[in-house]
Every structure is written in structure tokens, then in C-alpha cells.
Design an enzyme around this catalytic site. Structure first.
Site, mmCIF file in Angstrom:
data_model
loop_
_atom_site.group_PDB
_atom_site.id
_atom_site.type_symbol
_atom_site.label_atom_id
_atom_site.label_comp_id
_atom_site.label_asym_id
_atom_site.label_seq_id
_atom_site.Cartn_x
_atom_site.Cartn_y
_atom_site.Cartn_z
ATOM 1 N N LYS A 150 1.029 3.522 2.263
ATOM 2 C CA LYS A 150 1.093 2.749 3.500
ATOM 3 C C LYS A 150 1.727 3.579 4.617
ATOM 4 O O LYS A 150 2.583 4.437 4.364
ATOM 5 C CB LYS A 150 1.911 1.481 3.231
ATOM 6 C CG LYS A 150 1.972 0.476 4.363
ATOM 7 C CD LYS A 150 2.752 -0.748 3.905
ATOM 8 C CE LYS A 150 2.897 -1.792 4.995
ATOM 9 N NZ LYS A 150 3.633 -2.983 4.507
ATOM 10 N N SER A 225 1.086 -7.027 5.591
ATOM 11 C CA SER A 225 0.980 -5.849 6.440
ATOM 12 C C SER A 225 0.417 -4.612 5.726
ATOM 13 O O SER A 225 0.076 -3.618 6.387
ATOM 14 C CB SER A 225 2.364 -5.493 7.018
ATOM 15 O OG SER A 225 3.288 -5.175 6.001
ATOM 16 N N SER A 226 0.322 -4.665 4.399
ATOM 17 C CA SER A 226 -0.267 -3.531 3.668
ATOM 18 C C SER A 226 -1.789 -3.663 3.649
ATOM 19 O O SER A 226 -2.440 -3.453 2.620
ATOM 20 C CB SER A 226 0.286 -3.478 2.237
ATOM 21 O OG SER A 226 1.688 -3.481 2.219
ATOM 22 N N ILE A 246 7.719 -7.867 2.658
ATOM 23 C CA ILE A 246 8.897 -8.616 3.097
ATOM 24 C C ILE A 246 8.595 -10.099 3.276
ATOM 25 O O ILE A 246 9.489 -10.894 3.527
ATOM 26 C CB ILE A 246 9.486 -8.024 4.390
ATOM 27 C CG1 ILE A 246 10.910 -8.536 4.629
ATOM 28 C CG2 ILE A 246 8.590 -8.333 5.590
ATOM 29 C CD1 ILE A 246 11.632 -7.889 5.774
ATOM 30 N N GLY A 247 7.312 -10.476 3.135
ATOM 31 C CA GLY A 247 6.966 -11.887 3.258
ATOM 32 C C GLY A 247 5.620 -12.201 2.632
ATOM 33 O O GLY A 247 5.049 -13.261 2.853
ATOM 34 N N GLY A 248 5.136 -11.224 1.858
ATOM 35 C CA GLY A 248 3.808 -11.354 1.263
ATOM 36 C C GLY A 248 2.934 -10.166 1.603
ATOM 37 O O GLY A 248 1.718 -10.187 1.384
ATOM 38 N N SER A 249 3.536 -9.110 2.151
ATOM 39 C CA SER A 249 2.777 -7.997 2.725
ATOM 40 C C SER A 249 2.034 -7.141 1.709
ATOM 41 O O SER A 249 1.169 -6.357 2.089
ATOM 42 C CB SER A 249 3.705 -7.091 3.545
ATOM 43 O OG SER A 249 4.147 -7.769 4.689
#
Length: 574
Positions: A150, A225-226, A246-249
Site C-alpha cells: 500500500k 483505504s487499501s 483503522i476502520g475496515g481499510s
């Protein structure tokens, strides 16, 4: 005559004195305008240079692949792409394949996938040089395996931009610890992948590199985000990647793109060299983790990373090697399960996926116990949102300064710029129409430690080993992620609790799911429920995953559970 001259001079001076504030204000406004124009031009030029660097790296990679194929006209690289990670590592260590063949096979495929999905930020051309030295790590668990990373994962000499202009043209001085460990285990990092602007989004677009789209439907997002990792691996350009969550990324793009993703307990893997957009934030902790086509690949990556080399490079990581015995266990499990968390109604395919997997696991001899998260609305707003933005989103706004705001995050960013008094007024006024809305202050109202303690006590009372629950699915239509944050309760909760969690694709959206979705109203029946319905509409044929969760530091148990879900689902399709 002298009196007349003196009068005229004084009158002229008075005129200038009266006009002086207006002149100063005008000059000030002109200076602001000049600075704005200059800043805008500088941002455009910075974006142009970033795009040129990417284009140049892609062109050089294409030329390298062409040279290789011309010098090896009888070599067919296509079969390599069909191998699983375990099969590839076996052939590489056995000598029937060499690292050069593997690297060029996946580099060529990555270039093709990128043209379709826009998932890469640059090819790491140093990977070609690494072929000369990789033989010294032949005993490594990932010997010769091309690996994608990433954008925010540090690679010496390259930017970790996080999708913002602020971090462009600031190449990092050394590899992230995880990159160093990957190389020690014989892996070859060969490409960096796209992220959303500022990372704190579950879409994948930024002003420099644009929108990454879904490998199963180009009108859908890859997630984030990934998201670059999800798209590249889902599209076949990589077997194994490193993301962060950090939140489901990790879990959301894995779900959207039909692959497996795993978020370990924060602290199990080193974060040194993995850039965060909000460093110092401790309430909701991010974690790097693997993304791959199957669960065995996730487990192999964890086994490779959890080694003495990582524990030596980063002494803050507990020296806990991967426990293969737990991963390979076949002991019957007590499994908690939930279909709806009580805050956001899931899509029909999310519910069906949990029910179908539950039935398969019950047939295999496992026991199920109903489980419901505690005080989910309080957890989401009082702990998660206020924890991540404890500074009122000041750090995030500073990182986004100096460049254009990407269309995919405009709805998300807008409330951060409102004054606190206005946020409170709007929150009160809009409550009848947006029941799940939060625009208030950012100060946590209850104890994070108390919430974690209460949840673990609840887990113990239920006497469960692991938890089966939905994950957001299917992939969204473009430009919807920033409009609906409430659905993130299904993934962010396990970052707050710091529980390991992973996703496994188990089914696809059916015509029946789409028909049922037409009658979706949601729990609050507010604008967020309406937007979620719009976001997932038109998903027939798209992948749907389930989420598997365990208690902190029980990564091996969580992966063992994921592996069983994956195997039972495969067997049911035969």
C-alpha cells in the site's frame, strides 16, 4: 497665494489619509489572491510531476517486461498466474520456477490490471535489482514471491503520500520494518498501490492518481483505504499484498473485490514506517495486515512476518511467533453470530451470507450462540468518531491543505470545517430527518477501557471462541462512500475493541437479493438508510463476504476460523 497652496496640500493629505484603509485592504486582498493563484499553480504542478513519475515507472516496467520476453521467447509466464501462493512458494523453493520468472509474470499482469482499474501509484523498479541478491534469502518463507504494498507503507527512496500533496516529493529514508522483513524472507516488493485522499475513507481516489475501480464492475468502487491492493489482487496482478486498517481499510476492499483480508490485533505487527494521516491518535488503533486470494496465504504471510527479524527491528512488538498448531486445529468451536448490529440494517446479501455460513458450520459440528454488540451507537459516536477526531479533525485538515479536495471525500470533509456551535445546532435541527446523524463536539464521554472490559465480559458470558458477523457488501456505486459513514459500525467496532478480524468471500449477490433490496427501509429510515440502499443497488453478481472475529492476540484462532469458513464454502459448491 501661500495660504491657498497650504490649503490644497492639507486637503490632499486628508484625502489620502481617509482613503488609506481602503487602499491597504485592497492591497491585502490582492496579495491573498496572488498567494491563492500561486498556491493553486504550485499544487497543479506538483500533481503533474507525480503523474509523470508514475507514467515513467510504468513505461520503464513495460520496457523491462518486453526485454525479458524477447530474450526468453519460449518461456510462457501465464501458468504462473494460476498458482496459489503456497504452490508458487513450493515451486520457487524447489527450483522448478525462478524468482525472475515470477516477478516478470506478475509485473506484466499488474501493468494490464492497472490499465483497466487504475490501482497502482508506481512500479518499484528496484525490484529488478533485487533479483540479483534474492538468492541469499532462499530459505525465506516467501522466497521469490512478488509482493504489492500500500502507498503508505514505506519503501526507501519513494513517497508515502497517503493521497495528499503534503507528502509528495518527500521520499522516505528507509524501508518500513515490514518491508525489511518481507525482503529478509525472500519476498520482492514490486509495486505501490493507490489510496484515498487522506486515508480516512473507504473509497479509493485522490487528486494525484484518480479513482481506483472494482475488478468485477468498473462502475463500482474497489473500497478503501487499501483499495489499490484490493483491486490489484482481485484483478490477478498480485498474490499477496500489505495493507493497513483503522476502520475496515483492509476488510472493506477485500469484501468489495472478492478476496481475503486480515486485520491483526494492533501491535502484533510493526507499524514503524507505515505512515498515518493522524499520528498520535490512540483510541482507535490502526494495524497493518495481509491481503490475498485465500486464507492460507494470509496465514503464511503472518508466519513469515512474525519472526525474530521483526522482533529485533521493532522491540515494541511482542515476540509472539505464529502458532501453527492453533491454525491447524480442528476442535469444534462455540461461535457467536449476529445478522444486524442494531445500528445500520445490512443489505439482503449481507444477511444471507451469514445465514448460509452459519448453516454450513452447524452441519460441521460447531455450536452457535446469538451475540449482540453492546451500546453500539455510543461506541460509534462517543468513542470511535470522537477518538479518531479528538483534535476536532485539525490534523486531518492540515494534511489536506494546499491542494484540491477529491470529489469522493467532499461530503465527508464538509462538517469538519464547521464551527462547533454550528455543528451542535445542525445536529439538533436535523435530528428528525437524520436519526443517526452526529455533528457534535469531539470530546469522548465514556471510557474506552470500560467499553472494552464490558464487551469482553459479555463475550465470556456467552462462552464463545469466535464471532461470525456481516461485513459491508456488495461494492458501492461510485461517489457514495463519503455520504454514508453509519455502515462502518460493522468494521470500525473491532478497531475500537482491538480484536483481530478478517473477511472471507462466500457468495455473490443474486437476483433475489436485488429484489429484496427494493423493499429496504433501514432501522432509522433516514437519509443514511436511503443512501446505503442507493449505494449497493445494481450489485447482482458482485462478491459478498462474511467477517470473522476473535479476542485480542488470537490471530491464529481467527485465521483458523476463516479457513474453515472458506473450506466449507468451497466444498458446498462442488
Amino acid at each position: 497665494m501661500e495660504d491657498v497652496k497650504r490649503f490644497l496640500r492639507e486637503a490632499k493629505l486628508d484625502c489620502w489619509t481617509a482613503a488609506l484603509p481602503t487602499v491597504v485592504a485592497g492591497v491585502g486582498a490582492l496579495l491573498v489572491l496572488v498567494r491563492t493563484v500561486s498556491s493553486h499553480r504550485e499544487a497543479k504542478e506538483k500533481i503533474r510531476r507525480a503523474r509523470n513519475r508514475r507514467t515513467e515507472s510504468l513505461q520503464q516496467a513495460e520496457e523491462a517486461v518486453l526485454r525479458y520476453k524477447q530474450s526468453h521467447p519460449t518461456t510462457d509466464l501465464t501458468p504462473i498466474l494460476k498458482l496459489s501462493l503456497s504452490e508458487l512458494t513450493k515451486e520457487l523453493r524447489g527450483g522448478s520456477l525462478n524468482p525472475e520468472e515470477a516477478l516478470y509474470a506478475f509485473m506484466e499482469k499488474t501493468l494490464a490490471v492497472h490499465k483497466k482499474l487504475n490501482c497502482c501509484t508506481e512500479i518499484l523498479l528496484e525490484s529488478l535489482d533485487q533479483l540479483e541478491t534474492v538468492g541469499s534469502n532462499k530459505e525465506g518463507l516467501l522466497y521469490g514471491v512478488p509482493v504489492s504494498i500500500k502507498d503508505n507503507c514505506g519503501y526507501k527512496g519513494h513517497d508515502s503520500s497517503c493521497g495528499v500533496l503534503l507528502h509528495l516529493e518527500q521520499p522516505v529514508q528507509e524501508d518500513a520494518v515490514l518491508v525489511q522483513v518481507l525482503k529478509k524472507q525472500g519476498a520482492i516488493p514490486f509495486v505501490k498501490t493507490n489510496v484515498p485522499q487522506g486515508l480516512l475513507s473507504y473509497d479509493c481516489s485522490n487528486p494525484m492518481y484518480g479513482q481506483t475501480v472494482n475488478p468485477h464492475n468498473l462502475q463500482k468502487t474497489s473500497g478503501g483505504s487499501s483499495g489499490g491492493e484490493g483491486a490489484l489482487i482481485g484483478g490477478g496482478g498480485s498474490l499477496l499484498g500489505i495493507g493497513s486498517d483503522i476502520g475496515g481499510s483492509i476488510r472493506i476492499p477485500a469484501s468489495f473485490c472478492g478476496i481475503c483480508g486480515f486485520k491483526p490485533t494492533a501491535g502484533r505487527l510493526s507499524l514503524q514506517g507505515v505512515r498515518s494521516i493522524c499520528p498520535g491518535q490512540k483510541s482507535v488503533r490502526g494495524s497493518p495486515g495481509p491481503i490475498a486470494r485465500d486464507v492460507d496465504s494470509l496465514a503464511l504471510c503472518m508466519q513469515a512476518l512474525l519472526c525474530d527479524h521483526m522482533f529485533s527491528l521493532d522491540p515494541t512488538v511482542p515476540p509472539l511467533p505464529f502458532n501453527m498448531q492453533i491454525y491447524q486445529s480442528s476442535k469444534p468451536l462455540r461461535i457467536g453470530y449476529l445478522e444486524c448490529d442494531g445500528f445500520q440494517q445490512p443489505s439482503p446479501s449481507m444477511v444471507r451470507s451469514v445465514r448460509e455460513v452459519k448453516a454450513l458450520l452447524e452441519q460441521a459440528g460447531h455450536t452457535f450462540v446469538p451475540f449482540q454488540p453492546l451500546r453500539i451507537k455510543e461506541a460509534l459516536y462517543d468513542l470511535i468518531v470522537k477518538g479518531i477526531f479528538a483534535d476536532g479533525a485539525t490534523t486531518l485538515k492540515q494534511n489536506l491543505a494546499g491542494g484540491p479536495t477529491d470529489p469522493t471525500i467532499k461530503h465527508q470533509i464538509f462538517p469538519y470545517n464547521l464551527p462547533l456551535w454550528l455543528k451542535r445546532i445542525l445536529s439538533f435541527l436535523l435530528k428528525p430527518w437524520v436519526s443517526s446523524l452526529y455533528l457534535g463536539d469531539w470530546i469522548p464521554l465514556c471510557s474506552l477501557q470500560d467499553y472494552i472490559k464490558d464487551t469482553i465480559a459479555h463475550w465470556r458470558r456467552c462462552n464463545i471462541d469466535v464471532l461470525l458477523c456481516p461485513v459491508i457488501a456488495p461494492a458501492y456505486n461510485l461517489l457514495y462512500c463519503a455520504k454514508n459513514s453509519t455502515i462502518l459500525s460493522y468494521t470500525m467496532l473491532y478497531n475500537l475493541l482491538n480484536f483481530p478480524a478478517g473477511v472471507v468471500p462466500v457468495t455473490t449477490v443474486t437476483k433475489e437479493d436485488e429484489e429484496e433490496l427494493k423493499h429496504y427501509e433501514g432501522i432509522y429510515q433516514d437519509v443514511y438508510d436511503k443512501l446505503f440502499k442507493e449505494a449497493v443497488t445494481g450489485g447482482e453478481g458482485l462478491p459478498v463476504a462474511v467477517q470473522c472475529v476473535a479476542l485480542p492476540w488470537q490471530e491464529e484462532l481467527c485465521l483458523r476460523f476463516m479457513k474453515e469458513v472458506e473450506q466449507l464454502e468451497k466444498d458446498s459448491d462442488i
